[in-house]
Scaffold this motif. Structure first.
Motif, PDB file in Angstrom:
ATOM      1  N   LEU A 102       0.937  -1.155   0.455  1.00  7.74           N
ATOM      2  CA  LEU A 102       0.276   0.019  -0.224  1.00  7.74           C
ATOM      3  C   LEU A 102       0.693   1.027   0.212  1.00  7.74           C
ATOM      4  O   LEU A 102       0.724   2.926  -0.754  1.00  7.74           O
ATOM      5  CB  LEU A 102      -0.971  -0.139   1.240  1.00  7.74           C
ATOM      6  N   ALA A 103       1.784   1.525   0.589  1.00  4.45           N
ATOM      7  CA  ALA A 103       2.436   1.956   0.773  1.00  4.45           C
ATOM      8  C   ALA A 103       3.364   2.666  -1.281  1.00  4.45           C
ATOM      9  O   ALA A 103       3.477   4.160  -1.459  1.00  4.45           O
ATOM     10  CB  ALA A 103       3.686   1.832   1.707  1.00  4.45           C
ATOM     11  N   LYS A 104       3.904   1.999  -1.370  1.00  3.68           N
ATOM     12  CA  LYS A 104       4.330   1.658  -2.372  1.00  3.68           C
ATOM     13  C   LYS A 104       3.076   2.454  -3.537  1.00  3.68           C
ATOM     14  O   LYS A 104       3.061   2.795  -4.331  1.00  3.68           O
ATOM     15  CB  LYS A 104       4.702   0.405  -3.620  1.00  3.68           C
ATOM     16  N   PHE A 105       1.623   1.985  -3.592  1.00  3.27           N
ATOM     17  CA  PHE A 105       0.426   2.402  -4.136  1.00  3.27           C
ATOM     18  C   PHE A 105       0.414   4.278  -4.332  1.00  3.27           C
ATOM     19  O   PHE A 105       0.445   4.887  -5.097  1.00  3.27           O
ATOM     20  CB  PHE A 105      -0.664   1.940  -3.794  1.00  3.27           C
ATOM     21  N   TYR A 106       0.902   4.177  -2.468  1.00  2.11           N
ATOM     22  CA  TYR A 106       0.434   5.682  -2.817  1.00  2.11           C
ATOM     23  C   TYR A 106       1.645   6.817  -3.402  1.00  2.11           C
ATOM     24  O   TYR A 106       1.613   7.443  -4.145  1.00  2.11           O
ATOM     25  CB  TYR A 106       0.608   6.182  -1.490  1.00  2.11           C
ATOM     26  N   ILE A 107       2.979   5.813  -3.203  1.00  2.00           N
ATOM     27  CA  ILE A 107       4.193   6.590  -3.572  1.00  2.00           C
ATOM     28  C   ILE A 107       4.422   6.482  -5.433  1.00  2.00           C
ATOM     29  O   ILE A 107       4.423   7.620  -6.129  1.00  2.00           O
ATOM     30  CB  ILE A 107       5.570   5.847  -3.021  1.00  2.00           C
ATOM     31  N   ASP A 108       3.836   5.717  -5.819  1.00  2.44           N
ATOM     32  CA  ASP A 108       3.537   5.435  -7.734  1.00  2.44           C
ATOM     33  C   ASP A 108       2.388   6.575  -7.939  1.00  2.44           C
ATOM     34  O   ASP A 108       2.677   7.384  -8.613  1.00  2.44           O
ATOM     35  CB  ASP A 108       2.819   3.987  -7.600  1.00  2.44           C
ATOM     36  N   SER A 109       1.428   6.440  -6.846  1.00  2.00           N
ATOM     37  CA  SER A 109       0.616   7.979  -7.307  1.00  2.00           C
ATOM     38  C   SER A 109       1.232   9.423  -7.270  1.00  2.00           C
ATOM     39  O   SER A 109       0.660   9.564  -8.224  1.00  2.00           O
ATOM     40  CB  SER A 109      -0.879   7.115  -6.646  1.00  2.00           C
ATOM     41  N   TYR A 110       1.795   9.368  -6.360  1.00  2.00           N
ATOM     42  CA  TYR A 110       2.105  10.876  -5.925  1.00  2.00           C
ATOM     43  C   TYR A 110       3.049  11.158  -6.972  1.00  2.00           C
ATOM     44  O   TYR A 110       3.387  11.929  -7.885  1.00  2.00           O
ATOM     45  CB  TYR A 110       3.211  10.554  -4.620  1.00  2.00           C
ATOM     46  N   ILE A 111       4.272   9.899  -7.502  1.00  2.00           N
ATOM     47  CA  ILE A 111       5.388   9.986  -8.263  1.00  2.00           C
ATOM     48  C   ILE A 111       4.672  10.140 -10.145  1.00  2.00           C
ATOM     49  O   ILE A 111       5.231  11.187 -10.551  1.00  2.00           O
ATOM     50  CB  ILE A 111       6.190   8.774  -8.858  1.00  2.00           C
ATOM     51  N   LYS A 112       2.948   9.728 -10.407  1.00  2.00           N
ATOM     52  CA  LYS A 112       2.527  10.291 -11.493  1.00  2.00           C
ATOM     53  C   LYS A 112       2.184  11.388 -11.219  1.00  2.00           C
ATOM     54  O   LYS A 112       1.890  12.112 -12.791  1.00  2.00           O
ATOM     55  CB  LYS A 112       1.428   9.185 -11.043  1.00  2.00           C
ATOM     56  N   ARG A 113       1.499  12.015 -10.751  1.00  2.00           N
ATOM     57  CA  ARG A 113       1.259  13.313 -10.320  1.00  2.00           C
ATOM     58  C   ARG A 113       2.146  14.845  -9.792  1.00  2.00           C
ATOM     59  O   ARG A 113       1.870  15.610 -10.347  1.00  2.00           O
ATOM     60  CB  ARG A 113       0.144  13.072  -8.822  1.00  2.00           C
ATOM     61  N   TYR A 114       2.898  14.530  -9.011  1.00  2.00           N
ATOM     62  CA  TYR A 114       3.919  15.586  -8.345  1.00  2.00           C
ATOM     63  C   TYR A 114       5.559  15.716  -8.894  1.00  2.00           C
ATOM     64  O   TYR A 114       6.311  16.448  -7.995  1.00  2.00           O
ATOM     65  CB  TYR A 114       3.546  15.242  -7.064  1.00  2.00           C
ATOM     66  N   ALA A 115       5.695  14.475  -9.078  1.00  2.00           N
ATOM     67  CA  ALA A 115       7.660  14.304  -9.185  1.00  2.00           C
ATOM     68  C   ALA A 115       7.301  14.930 -10.239  1.00  2.00           C
ATOM     69  O   ALA A 115       7.426  15.660 -11.559  1.00  2.00           O
ATOM     70  CB  ALA A 115       7.495  12.992 -10.067  1.00  2.00           C
ATOM     71  N   LYS A 116       9.227  15.513 -10.290  1.00  2.00           N
ATOM     72  CA  LYS A 116       9.829  17.364 -10.747  1.00  2.00           C
ATOM     73  C   LYS A 116      11.339  16.333 -11.019  1.00  2.00           C
ATOM     74  O   LYS A 116      11.570  15.379 -10.247  1.00  2.00           O
ATOM     75  CB  LYS A 116       9.946  18.419  -9.837  1.00  2.00           C
ATOM     76  N   SER A 117      12.608  17.609 -11.186  1.00  2.00           N
ATOM     77  CA  SER A 117      13.472  16.661 -11.520  1.00  2.00           C
ATOM     78  C   SER A 117      13.602  16.288 -10.166  1.00  2.00           C
ATOM     79  O   SER A 117      15.050  16.290 -10.267  1.00  2.00           O
ATOM     80  CB  SER A 117      13.965  17.351 -12.942  1.00  2.00           C
ATOM     81  N   THR A 118      13.494  17.587  -9.383  1.00  2.00           N
ATOM     82  CA  THR A 118      14.613  17.747  -8.495  1.00  2.00           C
ATOM     83  C   THR A 118      13.913  16.995  -6.956  1.00  2.00           C
ATOM     84  O   THR A 118      14.375  16.457  -5.649  1.00  2.00           O
ATOM     85  CB  THR A 118      13.846  19.433  -7.740  1.00  2.00           C
ATOM     86  N   ASN A 119      13.015  15.515  -7.199  1.00  2.00           N
ATOM     87  CA  ASN A 119      12.503  14.841  -6.040  1.00  2.00           C
ATOM     88  C   ASN A 119      12.462  13.374  -7.138  1.00  2.00           C
ATOM     89  O   ASN A 119      11.896  12.371  -5.635  1.00  2.00           O
ATOM     90  CB  ASN A 119      11.347  15.287  -5.460  1.00  2.00           C
ATOM     91  N   GLU A 122      14.508  11.775  -8.073  1.00  2.00           N
ATOM     92  CA  GLU A 122      15.301  10.271  -7.002  1.00  2.00           C
ATOM     93  C   GLU A 122      14.809  10.023  -5.587  1.00  2.00           C
ATOM     94  O   GLU A 122      15.074   8.719  -6.151  1.00  2.00           O
ATOM     95  CB  GLU A 122      16.989  11.115  -7.060  1.00  2.00           C
ATOM     96  N   TYR A 123      14.665  10.640  -5.143  1.00  2.00           N
ATOM     97  CA  TYR A 123      13.967  10.466  -3.243  1.00  2.00           C
ATOM     98  C   TYR A 123      12.761   9.521  -4.098  1.00  2.00           C
ATOM     99  O   TYR A 123      12.866   8.525  -2.927  1.00  2.00           O
ATOM    100  CB  TYR A 123      14.253  11.827  -3.021  1.00  2.00           C
ATOM    101  N   LEU A 124      11.905   9.651  -4.577  1.00  2.00           N
ATOM    102  CA  LEU A 124      10.875   8.695  -4.741  1.00  2.00           C
ATOM    103  C   LEU A 124      10.873   7.625  -5.264  1.00  2.00           C
ATOM    104  O   LEU A 124      10.083   6.654  -5.102  1.00  2.00           O
ATOM    105  CB  LEU A 124      10.456   9.709  -5.705  1.00  2.00           C
ATOM    106  N   LYS A 125      11.691   7.750  -6.469  1.00  2.00           N
ATOM    107  CA  LYS A 125      12.019   5.972  -6.891  1.00  2.00           C
ATOM    108  C   LYS A 125      13.173   5.182  -5.901  1.00  2.00           C
ATOM    109  O   LYS A 125      12.090   4.213  -5.956  1.00  2.00           O
ATOM    110  CB  LYS A 125      12.454   6.376  -7.798  1.00  2.00           C
ATOM    111  N   PHE A 126      13.275   5.776  -5.044  1.00  2.00           N
ATOM    112  CA  PHE A 126      14.192   5.455  -4.077  1.00  2.00           C
ATOM    113  C   PHE A 126      13.422   4.485  -3.155  1.00  2.00           C
ATOM    114  O   PHE A 126      12.903   3.466  -2.684  1.00  2.00           O
ATOM    115  CB  PHE A 126      15.367   6.074  -3.430  1.00  2.00           C
TER     116      PHE A 126
END
Length: 216
Positions: free
Chosen positions: A89-106, A108-112
Motif C-alpha cells: 500500500l505504501a508503494k501504491f501511494y508513492i507511485d500515485s505521488y510520482i505520477k502526479r507530482y514528481a519533478k526533476s528535483t525529487n 530520485e528520492y521518490l523512486k528510491f
C-alpha cells in the motif's frame, strides 16, 4: 381490525422514517470540503485505522481532484503504511505521488522510496519469486538512471540481498527438479546457480536472515 390497520400504518411510518434517516446520513458523507477529508485521513492515521484513512483519501481524490491537499495526503499515507510494514500500500501511494507530482528535483528520492517499499514487502523469499525478480530489475534500473545517487549504497545492499534470495530459490527449484527426475529443467537452474557471483557465500536460509533490516 382497526388496531391491526393502525399497527400496520405505524410500522410503515417507522420503516420509511428509518430509511429516510439512513439516506440522509449516507448523503452527509458525500460532498464534503477537501479539508474535511484531509482531517479524516489525519484523524484515522492517529487512531491506527488506516483502512478508514484510505477510504477518506478515496473520497478526497474523487470529490476534489484538483485539491492541493492531495499531494500532502499521498505522502502522509505512504509513510503511515510503511511504518506499519504495509509496503504494498505504501508503494501504491508513492507511485500515485510520482505520477502526479514528481519533478526533476525529487524524482530520485521518490523512486528510491518506491524501491524501498518493494524491498520491504519481501517477507517470504521462497514465496515471492516474481516480486524478487521485479525488485532486482527495479534496483538495476535505479542504479542506471541515478549513477551518482547518495542512496546507491543502500540500493547495492538491497540488491545483494535480493540476489541471495534468488540464489536460494534457484537451489530449491533445482533440487525439486532433480527429485522429480526432470534433468533438463534442473540443469537450467543449476546453470543459474553456477553463474551467480554469490554461489560460495554462506547463506542463512531463514526469511529473516536474507531480508534482515537494511534501514536501521
Amino acid at each position: 381490525m382497526y388496531i391491526k390497520s393502525f399497527t400496520a400504518v405505524l410500522l410503515t411510518l417507522f420503516f420509511l422514517t428509518g430509511c429516510a434517516e439512513k439516506t440522509k446520513k449516507a448523503e452527509e458523507t458525500f460532498n464534503k470540503p477537501a479539508v474535511y477529508w484531509y482531517q479524516e485521513i489525519i484523524k484515522n492515521i492517529k487512531a491506527g485505522t488506516l483502512d478508514k484513512a484510505d477510504d477518506a483519501y478515496a473520497s478526497l481524490s474523487s470529490e476534489h481532484v484538483a485539491s492541493p491537499l492531495l499531494e500532502e495526503a499521498l505522502m502522509i499515507l505512504a509513510r503511515a503504511h510503511s511504518e506499519e510494514d504495509e509496503h504494498i500500500l505504501a508503494k501504491f501511494y508513492i507511485d500515485s505521488y510520482i505520477k502526479r507530482y514528481a519533478k526533476s528535483t525529487n524524482v530520485e528520492y521518490l523512486k528510491f522510496l518506491g524501491l524501498k517499499s518493494n524491498f520491504g514487502a519481501l517477507k517470504k523469499p521462497k514465496r515471492d519469486q516474481k516480486l524478487i525478480l521485479d525488485t532486482i530489475d527495479q534496483a538495476n534500473n535505479y542504479l542506471e538512471r541515478f549513477p551518482d545517487s547518495s542512496y546507491n549504497p543502500l540500493v547495492h545492499t538491497m540488491l545483494t540481498k535480493l540476489h541471495l534470495a534468488e540464489l536460494v530459490l534457484n537451489r530449491d527449484i533445482a533440487a525439486l527438479y532433480k527429485k522429480t527426475d526432470k534433468k533438463s529443467a534442473a540443469k537450467i537452474y543449476q546453470d543459474k546457480i553456477d553463474s551467480s557471483w554469490l554461489k560460495e557465500t554462506p547463506i542463512d536460509l531463514s526469511d529473516q536472515g536474507i531480508f534482515s533490516k537494511v534501514f536501521d
